[in-house]
Motif scaffolding. Structure first.
Motif, mmCIF file in Angstrom:
data_model
loop_
_atom_site.group_PDB
_atom_site.id
_atom_site.type_symbol
_atom_site.label_atom_id
_atom_site.label_comp_id
_atom_site.label_asym_id
_atom_site.label_seq_id
_atom_site.Cartn_x
_atom_site.Cartn_y
_atom_site.Cartn_z
ATOM 1 N N ALA A 149 0.697 -1.278 -0.179
ATOM 2 C CA ALA A 149 0.476 -0.194 -0.139
ATOM 3 C C ALA A 149 1.183 1.323 -0.476
ATOM 4 C CB ALA A 149 -1.087 -0.389 1.152
ATOM 5 N N GLU A 150 1.361 0.856 1.035
ATOM 6 C CA GLU A 150 3.237 2.514 0.965
ATOM 7 C C GLU A 150 3.664 2.296 -1.004
ATOM 8 O OE1 GLU A 150 5.423 1.376 4.317
ATOM 9 O OE2 GLU A 150 4.031 2.287 5.314
ATOM 10 N N GLN A 151 3.980 1.604 -1.229
ATOM 11 C CA GLN A 151 4.051 1.990 -2.398
ATOM 12 C C GLN A 151 3.395 2.275 -3.063
ATOM 13 O OE1 GLN A 151 7.496 -1.531 -3.436
ATOM 14 N NE2 GLN A 151 7.733 -1.565 -0.895
ATOM 15 N N GLY A 152 2.303 2.145 -3.090
ATOM 16 C CA GLY A 152 1.178 3.340 -4.333
ATOM 17 C C GLY A 152 0.270 1.817 -5.110
ATOM 18 N N PHE A 153 0.242 0.314 -4.744
ATOM 19 C CA PHE A 153 -0.046 -0.473 -5.136
ATOM 20 C C PHE A 153 -2.000 -0.113 -4.571
ATOM 21 C CE2 PHE A 153 4.119 -2.694 -4.863
ATOM 22 C CZ PHE A 153 4.489 -2.349 -7.112
ATOM 23 N N LYS A 154 -2.387 -1.067 -5.696
ATOM 24 C CA LYS A 154 -4.134 -0.736 -5.464
ATOM 25 C C LYS A 154 -4.636 -1.526 -5.089
ATOM 26 C CE LYS A 154 -4.473 4.323 -6.375
ATOM 27 N NZ LYS A 154 -3.404 4.589 -5.270
ATOM 28 N N SER A 155 -3.921 -3.213 -5.838
ATOM 29 C CA SER A 155 -4.594 -3.983 -5.904
ATOM 30 C C SER A 155 -3.140 -5.325 -5.847
ATOM 31 C CB SER A 155 -5.439 -4.815 -7.275
ATOM 32 O OG SER A 155 -6.382 -3.963 -7.099
ATOM 33 N N VAL A 156 -3.967 -6.781 -5.354
ATOM 34 C CA VAL A 156 -2.928 -7.893 -5.170
ATOM 35 C C VAL A 156 -3.193 -8.933 -5.492
ATOM 36 C CG1 VAL A 156 -1.843 -9.452 -2.733
ATOM 37 C CG2 VAL A 156 -1.575 -6.546 -3.149
ATOM 38 N N ILE A 157 -2.580 -9.524 -6.602
ATOM 39 C CA ILE A 157 -2.846 -10.928 -6.401
ATOM 40 C C ILE A 157 -1.872 -12.104 -6.433
ATOM 41 C CG2 ILE A 157 -3.721 -12.503 -8.741
ATOM 42 C CD1 ILE A 157 -3.874 -10.206 -10.449
ATOM 43 N N LEU A 201 -6.310 -2.986 -0.060
ATOM 44 C CA LEU A 201 -6.221 -2.820 -1.620
ATOM 45 C C LEU A 201 -7.321 -4.367 -1.698
ATOM 46 C CD1 LEU A 201 -2.530 -3.778 -0.488
ATOM 47 C CD2 LEU A 201 -3.022 -2.432 -1.872
ATOM 48 N N LYS A 202 -7.125 -4.151 -3.184
ATOM 49 C CA LYS A 202 -8.215 -4.780 -3.627
ATOM 50 C C LYS A 202 -7.676 -6.148 -3.676
ATOM 51 C CE LYS A 202 -11.973 -2.423 -4.919
ATOM 52 N NZ LYS A 202 -12.723 -2.432 -3.931
ATOM 53 N N TYR A 203 -7.793 -7.359 -3.687
ATOM 54 C CA TYR A 203 -7.230 -8.497 -3.542
ATOM 55 C C TYR A 203 -7.594 -9.823 -4.528
ATOM 56 C CZ TYR A 203 -4.953 -12.824 -1.611
ATOM 57 O OH TYR A 203 -4.354 -14.468 -0.986
ATOM 58 N N ARG A 204 -7.590 -10.977 -4.962
ATOM 59 C CA ARG A 204 -7.455 -11.834 -6.080
ATOM 60 C C ARG A 204 -6.777 -13.171 -5.534
ATOM 61 N NH1 ARG A 204 -11.822 -8.774 -6.000
ATOM 62 N NH2 ARG A 204 -12.538 -7.764 -7.435
ATOM 63 N N HIS A 205 -7.478 -14.110 -5.092
ATOM 64 C CA HIS A 205 -6.838 -15.878 -5.027
ATOM 65 C C HIS A 205 -7.308 -15.985 -6.143
ATOM 66 C CE1 HIS A 205 -5.822 -19.581 -2.507
ATOM 67 N NE2 HIS A 205 -5.000 -19.254 -3.708
ATOM 68 N N ASN A 210 -9.025 -6.245 -14.944
ATOM 69 C CA ASN A 210 -10.903 -5.483 -14.160
ATOM 70 C C ASN A 210 -10.327 -4.695 -12.938
ATOM 71 O OD1 ASN A 210 -12.670 -5.149 -16.487
ATOM 72 N ND2 ASN A 210 -11.793 -7.439 -16.379
ATOM 73 N N LEU A 211 -8.721 -5.066 -12.446
ATOM 74 C CA LEU A 211 -9.210 -4.311 -11.096
ATOM 75 C C LEU A 211 -7.886 -2.872 -11.096
ATOM 76 C CD1 LEU A 211 -6.879 -8.056 -9.373
ATOM 77 C CD2 LEU A 211 -8.936 -6.640 -8.511
ATOM 78 N N PRO A 212 -7.982 -2.344 -10.334
ATOM 79 C CA PRO A 212 -7.632 -0.789 -10.174
ATOM 80 C C PRO A 212 -5.982 -1.229 -9.570
ATOM 81 C CG PRO A 212 -8.949 -1.385 -7.658
ATOM 82 C CD PRO A 212 -8.832 -2.309 -8.936
ATOM 83 N N THR A 213 -5.507 -0.411 -10.942
ATOM 84 C CA THR A 213 -3.595 -0.393 -10.635
ATOM 85 C C THR A 213 -3.411 0.753 -10.096
ATOM 86 O OG1 THR A 213 -3.896 1.105 -12.856
ATOM 87 C CG2 THR A 213 -3.764 -1.539 -13.377
ATOM 88 N N PRO A 214 -1.706 0.603 -10.053
ATOM 89 C CA PRO A 214 -1.171 -0.599 -9.951
ATOM 90 C C PRO A 214 -1.167 -1.759 -9.317
ATOM 91 C CG PRO A 214 -0.082 1.124 -9.062
ATOM 92 C CD PRO A 214 -1.363 1.988 -9.415
ATOM 93 N N ILE A 215 -0.479 -3.507 -10.201
ATOM 94 C CA ILE A 215 -0.959 -4.412 -9.175
ATOM 95 C C ILE A 215 0.405 -4.940 -8.882
ATOM 96 C CG2 ILE A 215 -2.379 -7.193 -10.044
ATOM 97 C CD1 ILE A 215 -3.565 -5.640 -11.796
#
Length: 148
Positions: A28-36, A61-65, A87-92
């Motif tokens: 999050a601190e590095q500016g990511f919006k999503s994690v896969i 953070l948006k999250y997908r597994h 479809n996820l918010p970037t950066p991912i």
């Protein structure tokens, strides 16, 4: 940017490590919006996918597994992954345990977007520092990219 995070382009980076409790705050601190997360639930990991989802939520953070194992590679998995990337918010940031699956899946997506051949994708992945030393994964990547 964390040395274990490889920036592929402005939208996508690959984390070449198994995240722990602090990783999501760092993402999050590095500016990511999503994690896969491409790890499967039955492999050894620092935190479970359920816990990752909680940590992602706590850090907005948006999250997908999408669990990917070498013996269960399928076009449908790659298609799901590519759909999430679009479809996820970037950066991912995409992670598995070592970055091999993440790197391969991200490169398949980019190869298809850019109409590259499987060979070109492998070469570009190697130029970027991704090792594809898993023959099954390399074959799968080439086949997928060549057919899409």
């Amino acid at each position: 940017m964390d040395k274990d995070i490889k920036k592929v382009n402005n939208e996508i980076s690959v984390a070449a490590f198994d995240p722990d409790e602090n990783s999501f705050k760092n993402f999050a601190e590095q500016g990511f919006k999503s994690v896969i997360n491409l790890q499967t639930d039955d492999e050894e990991q620092n935190v479970t996918s359920e816990k990752e989802e909680e940590l992602a939520k706590e850090n907005n953070l948006k999250y997908r597994h999408i669990g990917v194992s070498e013996d269960k590679l399928s076009e449908a998995l790659v298609d799901d992954f590519r759909h999430e990337l679009e479809n996820l918010p970037t950066p991912i940031v995409v992670h598995c345990k070592s970055g091999k699956r993440s790197g391969a899946f991200v490169m398949m997506h980019i190869g298809c977007q850019k109409n590259m051949s499987g060979e070109e994708v492998i070469k570009q992945a190697e130029d970027m520092g991704f090792e594809c030393d898993v023959p099954e994964l390399e074959q799968f990547l080439k086949k997928y990219v060549n057919e899409h």
